[in-house]
Write a protein that holds these residues in place. Structure first.
Motif, PDB file in Angstrom:
ATOM      1  N   ASN A   1       0.820  -1.212   0.000  1.00 48.45           N
ATOM      2  CA  ASN A   1       0.000   0.000   0.000  1.00 48.45           C
ATOM      3  C   ASN A   1       0.851   1.258   0.000  1.00 48.45           C
ATOM      4  N   LEU A   2       1.951   1.229   0.741  1.00 48.42           N
ATOM      5  CA  LEU A   2       2.861   2.371   0.787  1.00 48.42           C
ATOM      6  C   LEU A   2       3.416   2.672  -0.603  1.00 48.42           C
TER       7      LEU A   2
ATOM      8  N   THR B   1       2.099   7.844   4.263  1.00 47.11           N
ATOM      9  CA  THR B   1       3.510   8.230   4.284  1.00 47.11           C
ATOM     10  C   THR B   1       4.248   7.920   2.988  1.00 47.11           C
ATOM     11  N   GLY B   2       3.702   7.006   2.168  1.00 43.61           N
ATOM     12  CA  GLY B   2       4.391   6.638   0.933  1.00 43.61           C
ATOM     13  C   GLY B   2       4.701   7.816   0.025  1.00 43.61           C
TER      14      GLY B   2
ATOM     15  N   SER C   1      -2.103  -0.027   7.668  1.00 41.13           N
ATOM     16  CA  SER C   1      -2.249   0.141   6.227  1.00 41.13           C
ATOM     17  C   SER C   1      -2.451   1.605   5.844  1.00 41.13           C
ATOM     18  N   VAL C   2      -3.330   2.300   6.577  1.00 44.50           N
ATOM     19  CA  VAL C   2      -3.594   3.709   6.279  1.00 44.50           C
ATOM     20  C   VAL C   2      -2.357   4.558   6.538  1.00 44.50           C
ATOM     21  N   PHE C   3      -1.659   4.263   7.623  1.00 46.31           N
ATOM     22  CA  PHE C   3      -0.423   5.003   7.920  1.00 46.31           C
ATOM     23  C   PHE C   3       0.590   4.834   6.791  1.00 46.31           C
TER      24      PHE C   3
ATOM     25  N   THR D   1      -3.939  -7.764  -2.700  1.00 50.24           N
ATOM     26  CA  THR D   1      -5.287  -7.332  -2.330  1.00 50.24           C
ATOM     27  C   THR D   1      -6.115  -8.502  -1.819  1.00 50.24           C
ATOM     28  N   VAL D   2      -6.066  -9.625  -2.531  1.00 54.45           N
ATOM     29  CA  VAL D   2      -6.822 -10.797  -2.100  1.00 54.45           C
ATOM     30  C   VAL D   2      -6.306 -11.304  -0.760  1.00 54.45           C
TER      31      VAL D   2
END
Length: 448
Positions: free
Chosen positions: A246-247, A372-373, A366-368, A339-340
């Motif tokens: 995700n990042l 930050t990415g 995940s949101v963090f 994702t899966v």
């Protein structure tokens, strides 16, 4: 004789209705996501007269503060059920989007984005995943594959529709207001169709049926609590692995045109890359969803992260269009696999009873990472004049996590004889039942 419920009357398993509604709920997170806000960013900045740098700082603050919405969300889902919580969150998100149309400066923008990020990107994402996790165990991989396919087409349709509306109007407030009213209209529809669990509807859960005569010495098992899940190495390996993707993905998509430009590619090339990512990711969703099983998830995650590491390490050397398409296909394949795995792992490893809180903790990380990415990529470009150095760092981290994913043991099944230290009062119509145990006639009769 009591009348049969809607899920009991349907000729198919009602969990598939929840899969559809879970996809609708995830698509409804659109205004709280980076690409959703990106569609109105230019007109928003012109309207409020703030700089891109100032907006980037506001976006980072709102993303990090919005991630804190994860903390109570898991408890609320496990306590009150996905039906009520989903309707409440979607309605609150709609009101927040409408409130954002009234902002006049940076301070009110920050407050609006905290609510939209927290309710949309964070809370509604957890609710969406829990809608599936509460209904599926044996066919969770297939359900997740169907879910991700629906998401692909849903997000594409939403992006095209909202993009056309933004282009048609002079400002951003009118189309954004339409999004808010649409969310408010969706809330009662969600309350009508979503159901908490199979047990709450008086039907059998989607889980393996235990053998009629248990094998000697083999006991029944119960689900993990959130603290027991956090104590397993697998939880952290999978959280860090999926968050690493995700990042990188948030950075590579938000800064896609600039990153491609550094390698000599055009704006049109960057758009084709996004198309490749979506198309190949869709095919990978099908494949990964079909083969995802409890004992295979470590290998699936490790394989995906290994390909991501190789793709990132090779990207700085890419100069031809052929190599760019191969890179795009590889990265799209990784996205489909990860994702899966992200959607399937928690229910398969830890059961359904406390899945809301377990997914909540995973979503915080995940949101963090997603927030930050882009900042890490921009910082690297400012310090070194290039994005490439940080890509090698990302590649090394992905390779290490890939090895860990291959080696981490699958969480053991906890015998039912071991007490659950954090049992909650059952929610009416949402009694937690281990997938290895069947509901008693008395408990089934007490359901909805």
């Amino acid at each position: 004789m009591s009348s049969r419920t809607l899920p009991q009357r349907l000729p198919v398993y009602y969990g598939w209705v929840n899969v559809f509604m879970a996809a609708v709920a995830m698509i409804a997170t659109f205004p709280g996501r980076t690409f959703g806000l990106g569609m109105i960013q230019k007109k928003l900045l012109e309207d409020l007269r703030i700089s891109e740098l100032e907006f980037t700082g506001i976006n980072l603050q709102s993303s990090l503060l919005g991630a804190l919405f994860c903390l109570p969300m898991g408890y609320l889902i496990d306590r009150f059920g996905v039906r009520i919580v989903s309707a409440f969150v979607i309605g609150a998100l709609g009101l927040s989007v409408l409130g954002m149309t009234q902002i006049q400066g940076p301070t009110s923008l920050l407050l609006a984005l905290i609510l939209i990020r927290g309710l949309g990107q964070t809370s509604l994402s957890i609710v969406s995943m829990a809608m599936i996790g509460k209904w599926f165990r044996r066919r969770l991989g297939i359900a997740t594959g169907v879910y991700t396919v629906l998401l692909t087409f849903g997000f594409i349709s939403t992006i095209v529709g909202i993009g056309s509306a933004v282009a048609r109007f002079d400002g951003w407030r009118t189309p954004w207001s339409a999004v808010g009213w649409g969310l408010l209209g969706l809330a009662p529809f969600t309350l009508l169709l979503v159901r908490n669990t199979p047990e709450s509807c008086g039907i059998e859960p989607d889980a393996p049926v235990p053998p009629p005569v248990p094998e000697p010495g083999v006991a029944a098992h119960r689900d993990y609590t959130v603290f027991e899940a956090l104590a397993t190495p697998a939880f952290w390996v999978f959280v860090l692995g999926t968050s690493a993707f995700n990042l990188v993905f948030s950075a590579m998509t938000l800064l896609n045109e600039s990153i491609m430009g550094e390698n000599g590619f055009s704006q049109n090339d960057s758009m084709i890359v996004m198309a490749y990512l979506t198309g190949v990711g869709l095919l990978a969703n099908f494949f990964a969803g079909a083969i995802a099983r409890r004992h295979r998830l470590g290998a699936l995650l490790g394989f995906g992260l290994a390909i991501m590491a190789a793709s990132l390490a090779c990207f700085p050397m890419i100069r031809s269009h052929g190599a760019l398409w191969v890179y795009s296909a590889a990265f799209g394949f990784v996205g489909g696999f990860v994702t899966v795995v992200h959607f399937v792992a928690w229910g398969n490893f830890f059961g359904r009873s406390h899945i809301g809180r377990i997914q909540g903790v995973a979503q915080v990380v995940s949101v963090f990472a997603s927030a930050t990415g882009p900042e890490m990529m921009a910082w690297c470009r400012e310090r070194t004049g290039s994005y490439h150095p940080i890509l090698y760092v990302f590649a090394g981290a992905a390779a290490i996590n890939a090895v860990a994913a291959f080696l981490v043991p699958t969480p053991r099944l906890i015998p039912a004889a071991e007490p659950d230290p954090t049992v909650l009062d059952p929610v009416p119509g949402d009694t937690p039942v281990s997938p290895y145990l069947q509901p008693t006639p008395a408990s089934a009769a007490a359901q909805e």
